[in-house]
Design a protein around this motif. Sequence first.
Motif, PDB file in Angstrom:
ATOM      1  N   PRO A   1       0.750  -1.137  -0.042  1.00  0.00           N
ATOM      2  CA  PRO A   1      -0.181   0.025  -0.116  1.00  0.00           C
ATOM      3  C   PRO A   1       0.747   1.279   0.071  1.00  0.00           C
ATOM      4  N   GLY A   2       1.993   1.360   0.760  1.00  0.00           N
ATOM      5  CA  GLY A   2       2.787   2.267   0.805  1.00  0.00           C
ATOM      6  C   GLY A   2       3.417   2.752  -0.713  1.00  0.00           C
ATOM      7  N   PHE A   3       3.715   1.719  -1.362  1.00  0.00           N
ATOM      8  CA  PHE A   3       4.469   1.973  -2.923  1.00  0.00           C
ATOM      9  C   PHE A   3       3.251   2.594  -3.647  1.00  0.00           C
ATOM     10  N   THR A   4       2.026   1.764  -3.505  1.00  0.00           N
ATOM     11  CA  THR A   4       1.066   2.167  -4.566  1.00  0.00           C
ATOM     12  C   THR A   4       0.646   3.829  -4.270  1.00  0.00           C
ATOM     13  N   GLY A   5       0.638   3.968  -2.974  1.00  0.00           N
ATOM     14  CA  GLY A   5       0.045   5.387  -2.641  1.00  0.00           C
ATOM     15  C   GLY A   5       1.217   6.435  -3.027  1.00  0.00           C
ATOM     16  N   LEU A   6       2.590   6.099  -2.958  1.00  0.00           N
ATOM     17  CA  LEU A   6       3.594   6.844  -3.400  1.00  0.00           C
ATOM     18  C   LEU A   6       3.432   7.315  -4.925  1.00  0.00           C
TER      19      LEU A   6
ATOM     20  N   VAL B   1       6.490   5.296   4.564  1.00  0.00           N
ATOM     21  CA  VAL B   1       7.726   4.492   4.724  1.00  0.00           C
ATOM     22  C   VAL B   1       8.236   4.362   6.035  1.00  0.00           C
ATOM     23  N   GLU B   2       8.534   3.207   6.337  1.00  0.00           N
ATOM     24  CA  GLU B   2       9.406   2.749   7.669  1.00  0.00           C
ATOM     25  C   GLU B   2      10.583   3.227   7.510  1.00  0.00           C
ATOM     26  N   THR B   3      11.170   4.088   8.389  1.00  0.00           N
ATOM     27  CA  THR B   3      12.847   4.453   8.207  1.00  0.00           C
ATOM     28  C   THR B   3      13.336   4.582   9.366  1.00  0.00           C
ATOM     29  N   ASP B   4      14.702   4.616   9.384  1.00  0.00           N
ATOM     30  CA  ASP B   4      15.181   5.237  10.740  1.00  0.00           C
ATOM     31  C   ASP B   4      15.909   6.643  10.507  1.00  0.00           C
ATOM     32  N   LEU B   5      15.404   7.157   9.469  1.00  0.00           N
ATOM     33  CA  LEU B   5      15.662   8.789   9.051  1.00  0.00           C
ATOM     34  C   LEU B   5      14.691   9.848   9.857  1.00  0.00           C
ATOM     35  N   SER B   6      15.487  10.561  10.321  1.00  0.00           N
ATOM     36  CA  SER B   6      14.712  11.618  11.006  1.00  0.00           C
ATOM     37  C   SER B   6      14.083  12.404   9.847  1.00  0.00           C
ATOM     38  N   SER B   7      13.046  13.476  10.292  1.00  0.00           N
ATOM     39  CA  SER B   7      12.324  14.293   9.249  1.00  0.00           C
ATOM     40  C   SER B   7      13.390  15.080   8.746  1.00  0.00           C
ATOM     41  N   LYS B   8      14.140  15.799   9.414  1.00  0.00           N
ATOM     42  CA  LYS B   8      15.530  16.500   9.129  1.00  0.00           C
ATOM     43  C   LYS B   8      16.255  15.726   8.252  1.00  0.00           C
ATOM     44  N   GLU B   9      16.815  14.558   8.522  1.00  0.00           N
ATOM     45  CA  GLU B   9      17.573  13.935   7.656  1.00  0.00           C
ATOM     46  C   GLU B   9      16.832  13.392   6.226  1.00  0.00           C
ATOM     47  N   LEU B  10      15.675  13.128   6.515  1.00  0.00           N
ATOM     48  CA  LEU B  10      14.973  12.762   5.256  1.00  0.00           C
ATOM     49  C   LEU B  10      15.133  13.889   4.272  1.00  0.00           C
ATOM     50  N   PHE B  11      14.828  15.055   4.866  1.00  0.00           N
ATOM     51  CA  PHE B  11      14.785  16.365   3.764  1.00  0.00           C
ATOM     52  C   PHE B  11      16.101  16.587   3.110  1.00  0.00           C
ATOM     53  N   THR B  12      17.228  16.352   4.001  1.00  0.00           N
ATOM     54  CA  THR B  12      18.569  16.493   3.642  1.00  0.00           C
ATOM     55  C   THR B  12      18.968  15.412   2.390  1.00  0.00           C
ATOM     56  N   LEU B  13      18.566  14.200   2.809  1.00  0.00           N
ATOM     57  CA  LEU B  13      18.719  13.249   1.834  1.00  0.00           C
ATOM     58  C   LEU B  13      18.057  13.393   0.604  1.00  0.00           C
ATOM     59  N   MET B  14      16.763  13.847   0.469  1.00  0.00           N
ATOM     60  CA  MET B  14      16.110  13.953  -0.658  1.00  0.00           C
ATOM     61  C   MET B  14      16.787  15.120  -1.601  1.00  0.00           C
ATOM     62  N   ARG B  15      17.358  16.105  -0.830  1.00  0.00           N
ATOM     63  CA  ARG B  15      18.191  17.087  -1.533  1.00  0.00           C
ATOM     64  C   ARG B  15      19.006  16.470  -2.317  1.00  0.00           C
ATOM     65  N   ILE B  16      19.869  15.614  -1.898  1.00  0.00           N
ATOM     66  CA  ILE B  16      21.208  14.878  -2.443  1.00  0.00           C
ATOM     67  C   ILE B  16      20.611  13.740  -3.455  1.00  0.00           C
ATOM     68  N   VAL B  17      19.410  13.140  -3.285  1.00  0.00           N
ATOM     69  CA  VAL B  17      18.897  12.314  -4.261  1.00  0.00           C
ATOM     70  C   VAL B  17      18.679  13.237  -5.382  1.00  0.00           C
ATOM     71  N   PHE B  18      17.947  14.209  -5.491  1.00  0.00           N
ATOM     72  CA  PHE B  18      17.584  15.040  -6.580  1.00  0.00           C
ATOM     73  C   PHE B  18      18.732  15.912  -7.424  1.00  0.00           C
ATOM     74  N   GLN B  19      19.900  15.823  -6.495  1.00  0.00           N
ATOM     75  CA  GLN B  19      21.221  16.234  -7.090  1.00  0.00           C
ATOM     76  C   GLN B  19      21.886  15.151  -7.894  1.00  0.00           C
ATOM     77  N   THR B  20      21.516  13.926  -7.894  1.00  0.00           N
ATOM     78  CA  THR B  20      22.119  12.773  -8.592  1.00  0.00           C
ATOM     79  C   THR B  20      21.652  12.843 -10.156  1.00  0.00           C
ATOM     80  N   ASP B  21      22.771  12.666 -10.806  1.00  0.00           N
ATOM     81  CA  ASP B  21      22.712  12.831 -12.236  1.00  0.00           C
ATOM     82  C   ASP B  21      22.059  11.153 -12.563  1.00  0.00           C
ATOM     83  N   PRO B  22      20.689  11.045 -13.363  1.00  0.00           N
ATOM     84  CA  PRO B  22      20.417   9.787 -13.789  1.00  0.00           C
ATOM     85  C   PRO B  22      21.047   9.254 -14.742  1.00  0.00           C
ATOM     86  N   ASP B  23      21.875   9.995 -15.543  1.00  0.00           N
ATOM     87  CA  ASP B  23      22.878   9.381 -16.524  1.00  0.00           C
ATOM     88  C   ASP B  23      23.944   8.620 -15.839  1.00  0.00           C
TER      89      ASP B  23
END
Length: 283
Positions: free
Chosen positions: A131-136, A224-246
């Motif tokens: 359900p978490g996957f389909t919801g996202l 999502v179940e995670t050991d990331l805090s909310s602040k860590e998740l926000f920072t991680l998302m910024r890193i993810v979206f800086q990643t070059d898909p290629d």
Amino acid sequence: VVAVIVVASGVASYFLFFTGEKEEKAIVLNKTSEAVTIEREKPVRILVLGSDSRNSNIGGSRSDGNMLVQLNPDKSANIVSFPRDSYVQIAGGGRRKINSALATGGPEKTVKTVENYSGLKIDYYMVVSFPGFTGLVNSLGGVKFTFEKGLHDRMAGANFSAGTKVLKGGEALAVARSRHIAGGDFSRQANQQKLAIAALKQEQNRGQDMGQLLQLVPVIIKRVETDLSSKELFTLMRIVFQTDPDKIKNVVLQGGSGGGGGGSVVHLNRSYADKVFAEMKKK
């Protein structure tokens, strides 16, 4: 079933704040300066697990997806998937299928199992249920995905012809679950990786909007179940979206079917795995 798809799938969830999910109105972070610093001089590693749970409770469920994501300082990334039936030494004793670690000891046990096998230190974990996957995915309005050839697996509910389509949550889940196909679970793991990369490419532009990133954090935390805090998740998302898909290198560990533990298992190619993890250590 992945950090990339888990994070990328959440971007459009921003709009859910205004479409009925009233319990999530509160913003966890008030400004970007509240984000924590995740060190970028070294790789950041996240173990992303796709639970086979049909509800939001992952307790006792197994991991159909076992994906190690490494985000590198040069904006490249590595994605390595373990076949579900990989026969490995489970943390705490005994050789069993890797998917049993989640059922018997939760994500922490799976993290330790993968660390022991790979020799790599894992920083965080994320676990998403059906359900978490389909919801996202639905919060994105779907994921644009290209089928190089038809994908047909009646057991998973997949019936797709070749071509580019926008997959809704249930359709994306069918792709992620399909293993009664040529290549079996190896192909399933590869398709999970392709879904993750497709979601990243699709959402990368919106992911540069700091306001939207601030808003979506609690939406992801809910699914999502995670050991990331909310602040860590926000920072991680910024890193993810800086990643070059290629610059994402994605592999599924190689192996062959055989017997073990009273059933059919996958015996991983140890020399191949060692090469994959040695390359990741150099980043």
